[in-house]
Design a protein around this motif. Structure first.
Motif, PDB file in Angstrom:
ATOM      1  N   ARG A   1       0.829  -1.197   0.000  1.00  0.00           N
ATOM      2  CA  ARG A   1       0.000   0.000   0.000  1.00  0.00           C
ATOM      3  C   ARG A   1       0.868   1.254   0.000  1.00  0.00           C
ATOM      4  NH1 ARG A   1      -0.736   1.198   5.627  1.00  0.00           N
ATOM      5  NH2 ARG A   1       0.055  -0.432   7.018  1.00  0.00           N
ATOM      6  N   ASP A   2       0.236   2.386  -0.246  1.00  0.00           N
ATOM      7  CA  ASP A   2       1.008   3.622  -0.415  1.00  0.00           C
ATOM      8  C   ASP A   2       0.857   4.571   0.764  1.00  0.00           C
ATOM      9  OD1 ASP A   2      -1.590   4.386  -0.782  1.00  0.00           O
ATOM     10  OD2 ASP A   2      -1.318   5.149  -2.821  1.00  0.00           O
ATOM     11  N   THR A   3       0.575   4.025   1.967  1.00  0.00           N
ATOM     12  CA  THR A   3       0.490   4.866   3.154  1.00  0.00           C
ATOM     13  C   THR A   3       1.389   4.299   4.249  1.00  0.00           C
ATOM     14  OG1 THR A   3      -1.250   3.720   4.406  1.00  0.00           O
ATOM     15  CG2 THR A   3      -1.967   5.176   2.618  1.00  0.00           C
ATOM     16  N   GLY A   4       1.636   5.130   5.255  1.00  0.00           N
ATOM     17  CA  GLY A   4       2.332   4.698   6.459  1.00  0.00           C
ATOM     18  C   GLY A   4       1.370   4.604   7.626  1.00  0.00           C
ATOM     19  N   ILE A   5       0.082   4.463   7.347  1.00  0.00           N
ATOM     20  CA  ILE A   5      -0.924   4.335   8.396  1.00  0.00           C
ATOM     21  C   ILE A   5      -0.821   2.943   9.013  1.00  0.00           C
ATOM     22  CG2 ILE A   5      -3.423   4.211   8.831  1.00  0.00           C
ATOM     23  CD1 ILE A   5      -3.708   6.373   6.620  1.00  0.00           C
ATOM     24  N   VAL A   6      -0.803   2.877  10.336  1.00  0.00           N
ATOM     25  CA  VAL A   6      -0.595   1.606  11.029  1.00  0.00           C
ATOM     26  C   VAL A   6      -1.663   1.402  12.093  1.00  0.00           C
ATOM     27  CG1 VAL A   6       1.901   1.642  10.622  1.00  0.00           C
ATOM     28  CG2 VAL A   6       0.968   2.677  12.711  1.00  0.00           C
ATOM     29  N   PRO A   7      -1.925   0.138  12.459  1.00  0.00           N
ATOM     30  CA  PRO A   7      -2.842  -0.121  13.571  1.00  0.00           C
ATOM     31  C   PRO A   7      -2.319   0.500  14.863  1.00  0.00           C
ATOM     32  CG  PRO A   7      -2.493  -2.113  12.287  1.00  0.00           C
ATOM     33  CD  PRO A   7      -1.486  -1.107  11.808  1.00  0.00           C
ATOM     34  N   ASP A   8      -3.218   1.113  15.615  1.00  0.00           N
ATOM     35  CA  ASP A   8      -2.841   1.729  16.879  1.00  0.00           C
ATOM     36  C   ASP A   8      -3.739   1.204  17.990  1.00  0.00           C
ATOM     37  OD1 ASP A   8      -5.244   2.969  16.297  1.00  0.00           O
ATOM     38  OD2 ASP A   8      -4.371   4.947  15.920  1.00  0.00           O
ATOM     39  N   ALA A   9      -3.601   1.774  19.183  1.00  0.00           N
ATOM     40  CA  ALA A   9      -4.384   1.292  20.318  1.00  0.00           C
ATOM     41  C   ALA A   9      -5.884   1.432  20.076  1.00  0.00           C
ATOM     42  CB  ALA A   9      -3.976   2.047  21.587  1.00  0.00           C
ATOM     43  N   ALA A  10      -6.293   2.500  19.419  1.00  0.00           N
ATOM     44  CA  ALA A  10      -7.719   2.702  19.146  1.00  0.00           C
ATOM     45  C   ALA A  10      -8.265   1.606  18.244  1.00  0.00           C
ATOM     46  CB  ALA A  10      -7.941   4.073  18.511  1.00  0.00           C
ATOM     47  N   LEU A  11      -7.474   1.171  17.277  1.00  0.00           N
ATOM     48  CA  LEU A  11      -7.933   0.110  16.380  1.00  0.00           C
ATOM     49  C   LEU A  11      -7.997  -1.224  17.126  1.00  0.00           C
ATOM     50  CD1 LEU A  11      -8.805  -0.141  13.411  1.00  0.00           C
ATOM     51  CD2 LEU A  11      -6.534  -1.043  12.922  1.00  0.00           C
ATOM     52  N   GLY A  12      -7.026  -1.475  17.998  1.00  0.00           N
ATOM     53  CA  GLY A  12      -7.079  -2.690  18.807  1.00  0.00           C
ATOM     54  C   GLY A  12      -8.310  -2.726  19.692  1.00  0.00           C
ATOM     55  N   ARG A  13      -8.630  -1.585  20.307  1.00  0.00           N
ATOM     56  CA  ARG A  13      -9.834  -1.516  21.148  1.00  0.00           C
ATOM     57  C   ARG A  13     -11.090  -1.785  20.313  1.00  0.00           C
ATOM     58  NH1 ARG A  13      -7.080   3.027  23.313  1.00  0.00           N
ATOM     59  NH2 ARG A  13      -8.383   4.455  22.105  1.00  0.00           N
ATOM     60  N   ALA A  14     -11.134  -1.219  19.111  1.00  0.00           N
ATOM     61  CA  ALA A  14     -12.305  -1.392  18.251  1.00  0.00           C
ATOM     62  C   ALA A  14     -12.480  -2.855  17.843  1.00  0.00           C
ATOM     63  CB  ALA A  14     -12.176  -0.508  17.009  1.00  0.00           C
ATOM     64  N   ALA A  15     -11.371  -3.528  17.529  1.00  0.00           N
ATOM     65  CA  ALA A  15     -11.452  -4.940  17.150  1.00  0.00           C
ATOM     66  C   ALA A  15     -11.927  -5.790  18.326  1.00  0.00           C
ATOM     67  CB  ALA A  15     -10.092  -5.429  16.646  1.00  0.00           C
ATOM     68  N   TYR A  16     -11.439  -5.498  19.513  1.00  0.00           N
ATOM     69  CA  TYR A  16     -11.847  -6.245  20.699  1.00  0.00           C
ATOM     70  C   TYR A  16     -13.337  -6.055  20.973  1.00  0.00           C
ATOM     71  CZ  TYR A  16     -11.966  -7.952  25.499  1.00  0.00           C
ATOM     72  OH  TYR A  16     -12.277  -8.634  26.638  1.00  0.00           O
ATOM     73  N   ARG A  17     -13.807  -4.817  20.864  1.00  0.00           N
ATOM     74  CA  ARG A  17     -15.225  -4.542  21.122  1.00  0.00           C
ATOM     75  C   ARG A  17     -16.128  -5.194  20.087  1.00  0.00           C
ATOM     76  NH1 ARG A  17     -13.301   0.857  22.571  1.00  0.00           N
ATOM     77  NH2 ARG A  17     -13.786   1.545  20.437  1.00  0.00           N
ATOM     78  N   ALA A  18     -15.590  -5.438  18.890  1.00  0.00           N
ATOM     79  CA  ALA A  18     -16.397  -6.026  17.815  1.00  0.00           C
ATOM     80  C   ALA A  18     -16.417  -7.552  17.851  1.00  0.00           C
ATOM     81  CB  ALA A  18     -15.859  -5.558  16.461  1.00  0.00           C
ATOM     82  N   ALA A  19     -15.739  -8.167  18.826  1.00  0.00           N
ATOM     83  CA  ALA A  19     -15.632  -9.625  18.859  1.00  0.00           C
ATOM     84  C   ALA A  19     -17.005 -10.282  18.959  1.00  0.00           C
ATOM     85  CB  ALA A  19     -14.749 -10.055  20.028  1.00  0.00           C
ATOM     86  N   ARG A  20     -17.182 -11.338  18.168  1.00  0.00           N
ATOM     87  CA  ARG A  20     -18.437 -12.074  18.155  1.00  0.00           C
ATOM     88  C   ARG A  20     -18.144 -13.565  18.190  1.00  0.00           C
ATOM     89  NH1 ARG A  20     -21.726 -10.057  13.445  1.00  0.00           N
ATOM     90  NH2 ARG A  20     -22.966 -11.908  13.914  1.00  0.00           N
ATOM     91  N   SER A  21     -19.131 -14.363  18.605  1.00  0.00           N
ATOM     92  CA  SER A  21     -18.898 -15.769  18.869  1.00  0.00           C
ATOM     93  C   SER A  21     -19.620 -16.702  17.910  1.00  0.00           C
ATOM     94  CB  SER A  21     -19.329 -16.105  20.307  1.00  0.00           C
ATOM     95  OG  SER A  21     -20.701 -15.771  20.493  1.00  0.00           O
TER      96      SER A  21
END
Length: 351
Positions: A147-167
């Motif tokens: 990709r052509d960006t230097g955008i990286v996962p950060d703490a906010a993205l980790g929190r969002a993924a955790y909150r979105a967890a489904r079973s």
């Protein structure tokens, strides 16, 4: 880019082959964009039924890059099998983990796992007694070449993924930590997108779940030996095993090409009770088996890491005492089944 951008996700409807941007160009980073986590559905879904386990994903489409979290609120004993020359791990707790976080962004993406820990602390009411402590381990892939960006996962993205967890189901394809994963980087111009894969099996009371982010130097190989993704030769319209290129280079006395910046990260979760040694060997057997699906695997340009976790809920019947333990034979059988599931998960990431 304004908040709420409708920039489209990269998806499987686009050509699989990619042409990386020049590395010397300045790229936008996290501070240059108003980032809002999104939750893609991937190309398809893998259903699973594993009480006490949930999986969540989140992406920054502006990257695109993402994070994937396996949540085990009650905790699971863990063994870590890390191989290759470019390993990126955070935590690496081998006693107990309550979450495993995978992310893009190479070493910068390790911050996503920190966000998961922060979210667990908040959900615990910020209680910090010894029994309230929660552990997160994580590993990253290098997805920056695709990709052509230097955008990286950060703490906010980790929190969002955790909150979105489904079973109930896990998205597969270009989603979560695998949104910019690719394979077959013998030459960057010949690599192709892969993504996140998953597989699940229920054998009586036994449950096995695999989640993998496939981003190797090697190619993805089907059960019939066909190369399904990676090392795509535009001149011939064919995909081939990298060993063909390496043999030719060595025969002709030229330098073989291989792109840096790879890594496949995997979690295998079971509910079968295994002692520490059995769990370690279980993870090692499954990880070793994945070379059938990824060729080559564990190179010095990969940082392949597998987390083997057990919730210790199901006892295997004794199989006779040996110097390796009375459950040794049964744990071999369990790992053999899990190894086939791992191959299924790799294929799911690329099809």
């Amino acid at each position: 880019m304004n908040k709420g951008s409708t920039m489209p996700l990269y998806d499987d409807s686009l050509p699989h082959r990619l042409t990386p941007p020049p590395f010397w160009e300045k790229r936008p980073g996290n501070r240059d964009v108003d980032l809002v986590p999104t939750h893609g559905e991937g190309r398809s879904k893998v259903a699973f039924d594993f009480p006490g386990i949930a999986v969540g994903t989140a992406e920054y489409v502006e990257g695109p890059t993402g994070a994937t979290v396996i949540s085990i609120p009650a905790g699971a004993r863990t063994a870590v099998d890390a191989r290759g020359g470019a390993i990126g791990i955070i935590g690496r707790y081998e006693d107990l983990n309550h979450a495993i976080c995978f992310a893009g962004g190479s070493s910068y993406g390790l911050a996503a796992a920190t966000g998961v820990s922060e979210e667990m602390l908040a959900q615990q009411g910020n209680r910090v007694s010894w029994q309230d402590l929660r552990s997160t381990s994580g590993a990253v892939i290098y997805d920056l070449a695709a990709r052509d960006t230097g955008i990286v996962p950060d703490a906010a993205l980790g929190r969002a993924a955790y909150r979105a967890a489904r079973s109930d189901w896990i998205p597969v394809g270009r989603v979560g930590a695998g949104i910019s994963a690719s394979a077959g980087k013998i030459d960057l111009a010949r690599c192709e997108f892969t993504g996140q894969g998953a597989a699940f099996a229920k054998l009586g009371p036994i449950r096995i779940l695999i989640v993998t982010i496939v981003n190797p130097v090697g190619v993805v190989v089907g059960r019939d030996g066909t190369v399904l993704r990676g090392n795509y030769d535009r001149a011939t319209g064919e995909r081939r095993l990298p060993v063909v290129d390496y043999e030719r280079a060595l025969r002709e006395g030229t330098t073989p090409t291989t792109a840096a910046g790879n890594t496949t990260v995997t979690a295998v979760v079971t509910n079968v009770r295994l002692d520490d040694k059995e769990l370690r060997l279980f993870g090692r057997q499954v990880h070793s088996s994945m070379h059938r699906a990824i060729q080559p695997f564990h190179t010095n340009h990969d940082g392949d890491t597998l987390f083997a976790l057990t919730t210790d809920e199901v006892e295997l019947p004794p199989a006779g005492s040996t110097r390796l333990g009375e459950h040794a034979i049964n744990s071999i059988a369990l790992a053999s089944v899990a190894s086939e599931l791992a191959w299924d998960a790799v294929l799911a990431s690329a099809r």
